[in-house]
Scaffold this motif. Structure first.
Motif, mmCIF file in Angstrom:
data_model
loop_
_atom_site.group_PDB
_atom_site.id
_atom_site.type_symbol
_atom_site.label_atom_id
_atom_site.label_comp_id
_atom_site.label_asym_id
_atom_site.label_seq_id
_atom_site.Cartn_x
_atom_site.Cartn_y
_atom_site.Cartn_z
ATOM 1 N N CYS A 67 14.703 47.771 -51.994
ATOM 2 C CA CYS A 67 14.731 48.519 -53.328
ATOM 3 C C CYS A 67 13.470 48.770 -53.994
ATOM 4 C CB CYS A 67 15.706 47.510 -54.348
ATOM 5 S SG CYS A 67 15.517 48.191 -55.976
ATOM 6 N N TYR A 68 13.130 50.049 -54.070
ATOM 7 C CA TYR A 68 11.935 50.566 -54.290
ATOM 8 C C TYR A 68 11.673 50.304 -55.859
ATOM 9 C CZ TYR A 68 12.090 52.662 -49.776
ATOM 10 O OH TYR A 68 12.415 52.915 -48.631
ATOM 11 N N ALA A 69 12.587 50.010 -56.687
ATOM 12 C CA ALA A 69 12.249 49.737 -58.151
ATOM 13 C C ALA A 69 11.759 48.621 -58.616
ATOM 14 C CB ALA A 69 13.761 50.084 -59.001
ATOM 15 N N TRP A 70 11.866 47.457 -57.614
ATOM 16 C CA TRP A 70 11.516 46.153 -58.162
ATOM 17 C C TRP A 70 10.070 45.840 -57.568
ATOM 18 C CZ3 TRP A 70 16.792 44.407 -56.088
ATOM 19 C CH2 TRP A 70 17.651 44.687 -57.028
ATOM 20 N N GLY A 71 9.542 46.534 -56.643
ATOM 21 C CA GLY A 71 8.371 45.829 -56.064
ATOM 22 C C GLY A 71 7.062 46.204 -56.743
ATOM 23 N N THR A 72 5.985 45.481 -56.363
ATOM 24 C CA THR A 72 4.441 45.725 -57.003
ATOM 25 C C THR A 72 3.616 46.007 -55.673
ATOM 26 O OG1 THR A 72 3.920 43.340 -56.415
ATOM 27 C CG2 THR A 72 4.960 43.773 -58.749
ATOM 28 N N GLU A 73 2.621 46.593 -56.176
ATOM 29 C CA GLU A 73 1.742 47.070 -55.274
ATOM 30 C C GLU A 73 0.815 45.886 -54.464
ATOM 31 O OE1 GLU A 73 -1.181 49.966 -56.186
ATOM 32 O OE2 GLU A 73 0.532 51.416 -56.702
ATOM 33 N N ASP A 74 1.074 44.677 -54.834
ATOM 34 C CA ASP A 74 0.444 43.728 -54.342
ATOM 35 C C ASP A 74 1.307 43.073 -53.257
ATOM 36 O OD1 ASP A 74 1.980 42.345 -56.196
ATOM 37 O OD2 ASP A 74 0.353 41.173 -56.994
ATOM 38 N N GLY A 75 2.664 43.401 -53.242
ATOM 39 C CA GLY A 75 3.390 42.756 -52.299
ATOM 40 C C GLY A 75 4.205 41.563 -52.649
ATOM 41 N N GLY A 98 28.349 48.563 -48.951
ATOM 42 C CA GLY A 98 29.429 47.938 -49.680
ATOM 43 C C GLY A 98 28.980 46.753 -50.429
ATOM 44 N N ILE A 99 27.829 46.010 -50.033
ATOM 45 C CA ILE A 99 27.624 44.904 -51.017
ATOM 46 C C ILE A 99 26.641 45.346 -51.923
ATOM 47 C CG2 ILE A 99 26.214 42.691 -50.484
ATOM 48 C CD1 ILE A 99 27.340 42.387 -48.112
ATOM 49 N N ILE A 100 25.796 46.581 -51.567
ATOM 50 C CA ILE A 100 25.035 47.272 -52.673
ATOM 51 C C ILE A 100 25.982 47.360 -53.824
ATOM 52 C CG2 ILE A 100 23.892 49.384 -53.234
ATOM 53 C CD1 ILE A 100 22.358 49.204 -50.576
ATOM 54 N N VAL A 101 27.270 47.959 -53.702
ATOM 55 C CA VAL A 101 28.071 48.592 -54.687
ATOM 56 C C VAL A 101 28.838 47.134 -55.307
ATOM 57 C CG1 VAL A 101 30.252 49.579 -55.245
ATOM 58 C CG2 VAL A 101 28.561 50.755 -53.865
ATOM 59 N N ASN A 102 28.795 46.312 -54.557
ATOM 60 C CA ASN A 102 29.600 45.204 -54.897
ATOM 61 C C ASN A 102 29.139 43.743 -54.308
ATOM 62 O OD1 ASN A 102 31.475 43.332 -55.918
ATOM 63 N ND2 ASN A 102 33.144 44.230 -54.693
ATOM 64 N N TRP A 114 20.597 53.499 -55.739
ATOM 65 C CA TRP A 114 20.478 51.964 -55.618
ATOM 66 C C TRP A 114 18.892 51.929 -55.248
ATOM 67 C CZ3 TRP A 114 18.818 48.099 -52.588
ATOM 68 C CH2 TRP A 114 18.917 46.983 -53.168
ATOM 69 N N CYS A 115 18.805 52.077 -54.357
ATOM 70 C CA CYS A 115 17.314 51.917 -53.613
ATOM 71 C C CYS A 115 16.050 52.377 -54.659
ATOM 72 C CB CYS A 115 17.339 52.836 -52.425
ATOM 73 S SG CYS A 115 18.055 52.052 -50.962
ATOM 74 N N GLU A 116 16.549 53.518 -55.732
ATOM 75 C CA GLU A 116 15.380 53.958 -56.466
ATOM 76 C C GLU A 116 15.706 53.258 -57.775
ATOM 77 O OE1 GLU A 116 16.012 58.089 -56.751
ATOM 78 O OE2 GLU A 116 15.578 58.396 -54.671
ATOM 79 N N ASN A 117 17.056 52.863 -58.193
ATOM 80 C CA ASN A 117 17.263 52.182 -59.443
ATOM 81 C C ASN A 117 18.530 51.470 -59.559
ATOM 82 O OD1 ASN A 117 17.494 51.037 -62.102
ATOM 83 N ND2 ASN A 117 16.805 53.120 -63.101
ATOM 84 N N PRO A 118 18.834 50.475 -59.015
ATOM 85 C CA PRO A 118 20.028 49.974 -59.260
ATOM 86 C C PRO A 118 21.084 50.285 -60.164
ATOM 87 C CG PRO A 118 18.738 48.345 -58.367
ATOM 88 C CD PRO A 118 17.862 49.385 -58.933
ATOM 89 N N ASP A 119 20.677 50.415 -61.563
ATOM 90 C CA ASP A 119 21.340 50.711 -62.639
ATOM 91 C C ASP A 119 22.009 51.931 -62.460
ATOM 92 O OD1 ASP A 119 20.779 48.237 -63.712
ATOM 93 O OD2 ASP A 119 19.170 48.805 -64.845
ATOM 94 N N THR A 120 21.524 52.999 -61.740
ATOM 95 C CA THR A 120 22.192 54.267 -61.793
ATOM 96 C C THR A 120 23.164 54.396 -60.491
ATOM 97 O OG1 THR A 120 20.419 55.080 -59.979
ATOM 98 C CG2 THR A 120 19.914 55.136 -62.351
ATOM 99 N N CYS A 121 23.481 53.106 -59.759
ATOM 100 C CA CYS A 121 24.452 53.445 -58.718
ATOM 101 C C CYS A 121 25.738 53.845 -59.042
ATOM 102 C CB CYS A 121 24.438 52.315 -57.877
ATOM 103 S SG CYS A 121 25.747 52.123 -56.722
ATOM 104 N N THR A 122 26.158 55.043 -58.718
ATOM 105 C CA THR A 122 27.536 55.560 -59.179
ATOM 106 C C THR A 122 28.660 54.591 -58.640
ATOM 107 O OG1 THR A 122 26.559 57.997 -59.276
ATOM 108 C CG2 THR A 122 28.795 57.668 -59.455
#
Length: 362
Positions: A26-34, A307-311, A335-343
């Motif tokens: 998930c690219y939305a949660w990371g930080t540049e320091d890992g 499936g588990i990403i959705v649920n 979801w990978c970009e922003n889980p809140d947008t997962c249709t």
């Protein structure tokens, strides 16, 4: 669907069913320091609480210069152990084991002089990537980084590691003879890079610590994937999680009447060739499909990502006969970009709310 919910184990790691949540970044949660964020911890806690049998944490980089994304999780320094241990502890408290996938992007990295077994260039997502042939010293440095990362994973409380050996990243570049054109021992024996890492890790961690690999089934052809699996089994690999290898430099094939993805066919063939546990992945959308693949291929574990990403409760709902939800296969995974947008997740939540309101009004 008895087999899907049969318990089993890898070495001493007890697994309640045959459902695995495989590595998804998930690219939305990371930080540049890992370093781990609270969003990472809560995500894996929810997946574990949903009765998933096993979690393999997303690709976590062994070298800050080997990242696939600027904000990828890291395991290249001891300071990262504390945050990683929070993930492992959260998952274990929900009664679920967790492995961590350790990774180096190689020629699929961000920019600059990218590592590759041979001089090689290709386009990834419209961007040209160019790799320079690694020296023996550079190879040994990265191998040591994988080994050190596995030790950190053990110290953080994970039950095992999965070596990332597919998807155009460094380890799969060594496996693939159309990418790896070296004239030394690492070209003559293309498994050597991974085998030496496996041996080194085994020397540094306790015997019950699991070391598996995500392996390309077609690297570049099926017979190569089978041969790699056999070599790794002889060297003591604990499980093989079969996916696609270096896409664009491979030749995936399956019989015309095989009803599922070609890499699931590859998993079936590798399972016939080895005795260690084998995982199957790709396009597995519902419990009935998962059960059929287990029976048809005799693999040991089914990877359920979308499936588990959705649920998060996919495994629990499947076991209790409820709707598990549906991924809509968006062109780019929202979801990978922003889980809140997962249709798919939004639709499932709306349906659950409607059901609750209907029951409340009875």
């Amino acid at each position: 669907m008895k087999k899907l919910f049969d318990p089993w184990q890898i070495k001493t790691v007890k697994i309640k069913n045959r459902i695995c949540f495989p590595p998804v970044v998930c690219y939305a949660w990371g930080t540049e320091d890992g370093y781990v964020t609270q969003e990472n911890v809560e995500h894996y806690r929810k997946v574990a609480k949903g009765q998933t049998g096993l979690i393999i944490q997303e690709a976590t980089c062994v070298d800050r210069n080997g990242k696939l994304a600027a904000n990828q999780l890291g395991i290249w320094e001891d300071g990262q152990i504390k945050g990683l241990s929070e993930i492992a502890d959260a998952v274990h408290k929900e009664g679920c084991p967790i492995f961590i996938q350790i990774h180096h992007a190689g020629v699929s990295g961000l920019d600059g002089e990218l590592a590759c077994p041979s001089d090689y260039s290709f386009y990834k997502d419209g961007v040209k990537k160019a790799g320079k042939e690694m020296t023996i010293e550079e190879i040994h440095k990265v191998q040591q980084e994988f080994t050190d990362a596995a030790v950190r994973a053990w110290k953080a409380g994970y039950d095992g590691v999965e070596l990332h050996g597919c998807h155009q990243y460094l380890m799969c570049e060594f496996f693939n003879r159309w990418v790896n054109r070296r004239q030394d021992a690492y070209g003559e024996h293309r498994e050597r890079f991974a085998v030496e890492i496996l041996r080194a890790i085994k020397e540094k961690v306790p015997e019950d610590f699991v070391v598996g690999i995500r392996l390309g089934g077609f690297e570049p052809r099926l017979e190569d994937g089978v041969r790699h699996a056999r070599v790794l089994e002889k060297e003591g690999i604990d499980f093989i999680d079969v996916s696609y290898g270096f896409s664009g430099e491979d030749d995936p094939k399956a019989p015309a009447d095989f009803p599922y993805e070609k890499c699931i066919y590859a998993a079936a063939q590798i399972k016939r060739a080895v005795s260690v546990p084998v995982f199957a992945v790709n396009g597995i959308t519902d419990p009935e499909m998962a059960q059929d693949i287990l029976e048809r291929t005799d693999v040991d574990m089914i990877d359920i990502a979308r499936g588990i990403i959705v649920n998060h409760n996919w495994a629990r709902d499947a076991m209790e006969g409820r709707d598990t939800g549906k991924c809509l296969h968006c062109r780019r995974c929202l979801w990978c970009e922003n889980p809140d947008t997962c249709t798919g997740r939004k639709i499932l939540e709306k349906n659950l709310q409607r059901k609750k309101e209907f029951i409340d009004n009875l």
